[in-house]
Design an enzyme around this catalytic site. Structure first.
Site, PDB file in Angstrom:
ATOM      1  N   VAL A  90       0.853  -0.971   0.017  1.00 19.27           N
ATOM      2  CA  VAL A  90       0.064   0.115  -0.155  1.00 19.27           C
ATOM      3  C   VAL A  90       0.927   1.277  -0.111  1.00 19.27           C
ATOM      4  CG1 VAL A  90      -1.880   1.136   1.452  1.00 19.27           C
ATOM      5  CG2 VAL A  90      -1.677  -1.262   1.297  1.00 19.27           C
ATOM      6  N   CYS A  91       0.780   2.212  -0.970  1.00 23.61           N
ATOM      7  CA  CYS A  91       1.591   3.381  -0.862  1.00 23.61           C
ATOM      8  C   CYS A  91       1.358   4.220   0.216  1.00 23.61           C
ATOM      9  CB  CYS A  91       1.248   4.187  -2.274  1.00 23.61           C
ATOM     10  SG  CYS A  91       2.093   5.457  -2.298  1.00 23.61           S
ATOM     11  N   ALA A  92       2.564   4.414   0.964  1.00 22.08           N
ATOM     12  CA  ALA A  92       2.377   5.059   2.271  1.00 22.08           C
ATOM     13  C   ALA A  92       1.869   6.591   1.956  1.00 22.08           C
ATOM     14  CB  ALA A  92       3.797   4.925   3.015  1.00 22.08           C
ATOM     15  N   ALA A 103      -1.757   6.492   1.391  1.00 19.40           N
ATOM     16  CA  ALA A 103      -2.673   5.897   2.402  1.00 19.40           C
ATOM     17  C   ALA A 103      -2.725   7.095   3.591  1.00 19.40           C
ATOM     18  CB  ALA A 103      -1.619   4.875   2.870  1.00 19.40           C
TER      19      ALA A 103
END
Lengths: 130, 120, 97
Positions: free
Chosen positions: A77-79, A82
């Site tokens: 999940v792209c931080a 996110a």
């Protein structure tokens, strides 16, 4: 056997997320591999632990989680995406003094570098965007 | 690290749901990781390069300020679709920086030449 | 050989026009999601596509939209597994959106 990286940019309410899930299942069902799932932009909402779906509707975050768990998939999940959307793991929640993790287990927060790596390693990259 | 050729195609206006910004982020990350990268702006994507954009007017960061830095990041070339500019009544002088104005033939060649193409 | 995918119904969209302009006669096109509406017999899309391009449409998305019976014979219906094989037959996938 070939490997795929799937980029998922659509929220659970989008056709993009559903198509990506069906494609991922077909990859596995055809005996190929998923090198990585990369959840980007609104796609990170598929990792949200707080989504309640009506009983007669497909719960996409749980469907993704189940697929990830039963096939031991790497689900990044792209931080940056996110954090902007309220998806945090325990570490980020502690860092920003929030109320605890909002991310489903099985997903991992990481950076766009993971997309670059997947682009180099996977045989095919396919983008599912709304 | 091995290197591949990545083409990013950006088709949306600058403030549309963060697509343009996400494209720029992904592009810069690939460039930082020493990949060969190109950016092709087409359709409303050409509007991202308009001069005089000021995000502060709507309480936002001005994403366009990133563009001049792309070369520093190692992005090979920023291209703008000629037809898309023309159909919006724009000319090169309306853009914030020097870019390659190109036709769809160039886009076609790049799409076929690059290892990976991501459309935003 | 490139697999181009289109997931929007608007045949005047920038993405579709860019897709059409960049395909060669060895490429393939797959319509999915709302893109499948452009596979209907009345659609002008097939006439805009370079000769030689193979046309595919995702049958699950046709069925969901109630248009399985309205598809132009120019299109090959595929399911998700065939979509996966098509992606592997091609060198890369360009997803226009």
């Amino acid at each position: 056997m070939s490997s795929f990286c799937l980029i998922i940019q659509g929220a659970p309410s989008s056709s993009a997320s559903l198509s990506a899930l069906n494609f991922a299942k077909a990859v596995i069902g055809s005996g190929h591999q998923i090198h990585r799932l990369f959840f980007f932009q609104d796609g990170v909402l598929n990792a949200c632990a707080n989504i309640v779906a009506p009983q007669d509707e497909l719960h996409l975050p749980k469907a993704w989680q189940q697929l990830i768990r039963s096939n031991a998939l790497d689900a990044v999940v792209c931080a940056t995406s996110a954090l902007k959307r309220g998806i945090v793991d325990k570490t980020e929640s502690d860092r920003y003094e929030l109320g605890g993790s909002t991310m489903l287990e099985g997903f991992t927060l990481s950076g766009l570098g993971q997309l670059v790596e997947a682009g180099l390693e996977a045989d095919r990259v396919i983008n599912f965007a709304p | 690290m091995t290197s591949k050729k990545f083409l990013f195609v950006s088709t949306r206006a600058p403030w549309q749901q963060g697509h343009a910004a996400a494209c720029a982020d992904a592009l810069m990350t690939h460039a930082v990781f020493e990949q060969e990268t190109w950016l092709f702006l087409t359709g409303d994507g050409v509007l991202q390069l308009l001069d005089k954009q000021d995000g502060s007017a709507i309480g936002q960061k001005t994403m366009a300020k990133l563009f001049p830095a792309l070369e520093v990041y190692g992005v090979r070339e920023v291209l703008v679709d000629m037809e898309s500019l023309e159909s919006r009544g724009l000319v090169e002088a309306d853009l914030m920086m020097k870019v390659t104005i190109a036709g769809k033939d160039r886009m076609k060649a790049l799409i076929h030449e690059c290892d990976q193409v991501l459309v935003f | 050989m490139i697999l181009n995918t289109i997931n929007k119904s608007d045949i005047s969209s920038t993405s579709l026009l860019a897709c059409l302009a960049t395909m060669t006669n060895e490429d393939a096109l797959l319509l999915l999601e709302d893109g499948v509406y452009a596979a209907q017999s009345a659609s002008v899309l097939p006439s805009m596509i370079p000769a030689g391009v193979t046309l595919h449409v995702l049958q699950e998305d046709l069925a969901a939209r109630g248009i399985s019976d309205r598809i132009s014979p120019d299109f090959i219906r595929v399911d998700y597994r065939e979509f996966v094989s098509l992606a592997l037959q091609c060198d890369k996938i360009v997803s226009w959106n």
